[in-house]
Design a protein around this motif. Structure first.
Motif, PDB file in Angstrom:
ATOM      1  N   ARG A  79       0.824  -1.218   0.000  1.00 11.58           N
ATOM      2  CA  ARG A  79       0.000   0.000   0.000  1.00 11.58           C
ATOM      3  C   ARG A  79       0.855   1.264   0.000  1.00 11.58           C
ATOM      4  O   ARG A  79       0.514   2.246  -0.672  1.00 11.58           O
ATOM      5  N   LEU A  80       1.955   1.268   0.748  1.00  7.50           N
ATOM      6  CA  LEU A  80       2.818   2.443   0.755  1.00  7.50           C
ATOM      7  C   LEU A  80       3.342   2.745  -0.642  1.00  7.50           C
ATOM      8  O   LEU A  80       3.414   3.908  -1.052  1.00  7.50           O
ATOM      9  N   VAL A  81       3.703   1.710  -1.380  1.00  9.30           N
ATOM     10  CA  VAL A  81       4.174   1.896  -2.754  1.00  9.30           C
ATOM     11  C   VAL A  81       3.056   2.458  -3.624  1.00  9.30           C
ATOM     12  O   VAL A  81       3.258   3.396  -4.401  1.00  9.30           O
ATOM     13  N   GLN A  82       1.879   1.901  -3.506  1.00  8.51           N
ATOM     14  CA  GLN A  82       0.745   2.379  -4.293  1.00  8.51           C
ATOM     15  C   GLN A  82       0.450   3.848  -4.007  1.00  8.51           C
ATOM     16  O   GLN A  82       0.175   4.629  -4.931  1.00  8.51           O
ATOM     17  N   GLU A  83       0.521   4.225  -2.748  1.00  8.29           N
ATOM     18  CA  GLU A  83       0.286   5.628  -2.390  1.00  8.29           C
ATOM     19  C   GLU A  83       1.369   6.534  -2.964  1.00  8.29           C
ATOM     20  O   GLU A  83       1.079   7.639  -3.443  1.00  8.29           O
ATOM     21  N   GLN A  84       2.611   6.069  -2.942  1.00 14.58           N
ATOM     22  CA  GLN A  84       3.697   6.869  -3.504  1.00 14.58           C
ATOM     23  C   GLN A  84       3.566   6.999  -5.017  1.00 14.58           C
ATOM     24  O   GLN A  84       3.886   8.045  -5.594  1.00 14.58           O
ATOM     25  N   VAL A  85       3.085   5.945  -5.664  1.00 10.73           N
ATOM     26  CA  VAL A  85       2.880   5.993  -7.116  1.00 10.73           C
ATOM     27  C   VAL A  85       1.924   7.113  -7.487  1.00 10.73           C
ATOM     28  O   VAL A  85       2.226   7.963  -8.333  1.00 10.73           O
ATOM     29  N   THR A  86       0.759   7.136  -6.878  1.00 10.65           N
ATOM     30  CA  THR A  86      -0.225   8.150  -7.256  1.00 10.65           C
ATOM     31  C   THR A  86       0.189   9.533  -6.783  1.00 10.65           C
ATOM     32  O   THR A  86      -0.152  10.540  -7.422  1.00 10.65           O
ATOM     33  N   HIS A  87       0.949   9.618  -5.699  1.00 11.34           N
ATOM     34  CA  HIS A  87       1.459  10.929  -5.262  1.00 11.34           C
ATOM     35  C   HIS A  87       2.386  11.509  -6.318  1.00 11.34           C
ATOM     36  O   HIS A  87       2.327  12.709  -6.624  1.00 11.34           O
ATOM     37  N   PHE A  88       3.233  10.665  -6.899  1.00  7.34           N
ATOM     38  CA  PHE A  88       4.121  11.155  -7.956  1.00  7.34           C
ATOM     39  C   PHE A  88       3.328  11.542  -9.198  1.00  7.34           C
ATOM     40  O   PHE A  88       3.633  12.549  -9.851  1.00  7.34           O
ATOM     41  N   LEU A  89       2.323  10.760  -9.546  1.00  7.94           N
ATOM     42  CA  LEU A  89       1.526  11.095 -10.735  1.00  7.94           C
ATOM     43  C   LEU A  89       0.861  12.458 -10.592  1.00  7.94           C
ATOM     44  O   LEU A  89       0.688  13.177 -11.577  1.00  7.94           O
ATOM     45  N   VAL A  90       0.510  12.824  -9.384  1.00  4.74           N
ATOM     46  CA  VAL A  90      -0.145  14.118  -9.146  1.00  4.74           C
ATOM     47  C   VAL A  90       0.860  15.262  -9.017  1.00  4.74           C
ATOM     48  O   VAL A  90       0.667  16.344  -9.592  1.00  4.74           O
ATOM     49  N   THR A  91       1.945  15.027  -8.270  1.00  7.22           N
ATOM     50  CA  THR A  91       2.831  16.119  -7.900  1.00  7.22           C
ATOM     51  C   THR A  91       4.173  16.141  -8.619  1.00  7.22           C
ATOM     52  O   THR A  91       4.871  17.160  -8.594  1.00  7.22           O
ATOM     53  N   GLY A  92       4.585  15.011  -9.197  1.00 10.74           N
ATOM     54  CA  GLY A  92       5.904  14.946  -9.815  1.00 10.74           C
ATOM     55  C   GLY A  92       7.026  14.655  -8.848  1.00 10.74           C
ATOM     56  O   GLY A  92       8.206  14.747  -9.213  1.00 10.74           O
ATOM     57  N   GLN A  93       6.682  14.276  -7.612  1.00  9.14           N
ATOM     58  CA  GLN A  93       7.687  13.887  -6.627  1.00  9.14           C
ATOM     59  C   GLN A  93       7.062  12.916  -5.628  1.00  9.14           C
ATOM     60  O   GLN A  93       5.843  12.839  -5.505  1.00  9.14           O
ATOM     61  N   PHE A  94       7.920  12.189  -4.940  1.00  5.98           N
ATOM     62  CA  PHE A  94       7.436  11.264  -3.928  1.00  5.98           C
ATOM     63  C   PHE A  94       7.250  11.999  -2.598  1.00  5.98           C
ATOM     64  O   PHE A  94       7.872  13.033  -2.347  1.00  5.98           O
ATOM     65  N   ARG A  95       6.417  11.432  -1.756  1.00  4.13           N
ATOM     66  CA  ARG A  95       6.169  12.016  -0.441  1.00  4.13           C
ATOM     67  C   ARG A  95       7.298  11.627   0.508  1.00  4.13           C
ATOM     68  O   ARG A  95       7.662  10.466   0.617  1.00  4.13           O
ATOM     69  N   ARG A  96       7.850  12.593   1.216  1.00  2.00           N
ATOM     70  CA  ARG A  96       8.901  12.349   2.209  1.00  2.00           C
ATOM     71  C   ARG A  96       8.340  12.564   3.607  1.00  2.00           C
ATOM     72  O   ARG A  96       7.463  13.344   3.822  1.00  2.00           O
TER      73      ARG A  96
END
Length: 213
Positions: free
Chosen positions: A196-213
């Motif tokens: 799930r953490l990976v899935q959340e990071q995937v869509t975060h990048f699709l929206v923002t262009g960066q991963f969540r830190r």
């Protein structure tokens, strides 16, 4: 207008391996094409041109505004081969999961064996670290790219790598010049797309262009 995501699985896998990620992306509002392809039958270049254009066409028929890609393992190399020839006008962002962007030392060790060539086909032996291998010939990223990889190899596989790896691809060789962001998570290679953490990071990048830190 909706945005679309094309999912590309890895070597010796099927679209079933990407179903949990496909379901997650759909819940986030994306139109999803979970593309399958016969990964062990043809070289990478042929696979790329046979699977990606129909997937792009399918999303265009749905009227999507932008087309994103999320790939696992060799699926990332297929996408690089495709984008080296043509870049869709409405290309969005790309997330690669555990891609052998600079090849895999494990392939270097195993591709000399006949059983490996028989089991994994012509594409399998294209994923080594040599200069003539497909990953090295495709060049840097010229598109918005985020890369997620793991550092939890399966038992016994870490010995094939000089440093941290996910058991199939080293952390160092997952990276690609030109990438916008890179993140290492406590995952193994085969099931990284199910976390799930990976899935959340995937869509975060699709929206923002960066991963969540």
């Amino acid at each position: 207008m909706h945005e679309g995501v094309i999912l590309l699985h890895g070597l010796a896998r099927t679209r079933r391996s990407m179903r949990p990620l496909a379901a997650y992306c759909k819940r986030q509002g994306y139109c999803v094409v979970n593309a399958g392809y016969p990964s062990r039958r043809h070289p990478i270049e042929i696979l790329a041109q046979s699977v990606i254009p129909p997937a792009v066409a399918a999303l265009r028929r749905q009227g999507v505004a932008r087309i994103h890609f999320v790939t696992h393992s060799m699926g990332g190399i297929l996408l690089r081969a495709y984008l080296a020839v043509q870049i869709p006008a409405n290309l969005g962002r790309v997330v690669m999961l555990s891609p052998p962007n600079q090849g895999s030392e494990l392939v270097d060790c195993l591709c000399r064996f006949a059983w490996f060539r028989l089991l994994f086909g012509p594409a399998g032996c294209q994923l080594g670290t040599a200069e003539e291998a497909s990953p090295a010939r495709l060049g840097p990223a010229a598109f918005p790219l985020g890369i997620l990889t793991g550092n939890r190899p399966a038992l016994g596989l870490s010995r094939f790598f000089p440093g941290p790896s996910d058991g199939k691809v080293s952390v160092a060789r997952a990276q690609l010049p030109g990438m916008a962001d890179f993140l290492v998570l406590p995952c193994g290679h085969s099931l990284i797309m199910r976390h799930r953490l990976v899935q959340e990071q995937v869509t975060h990048f699709l929206v923002t262009g960066q991963f969540r830190r």
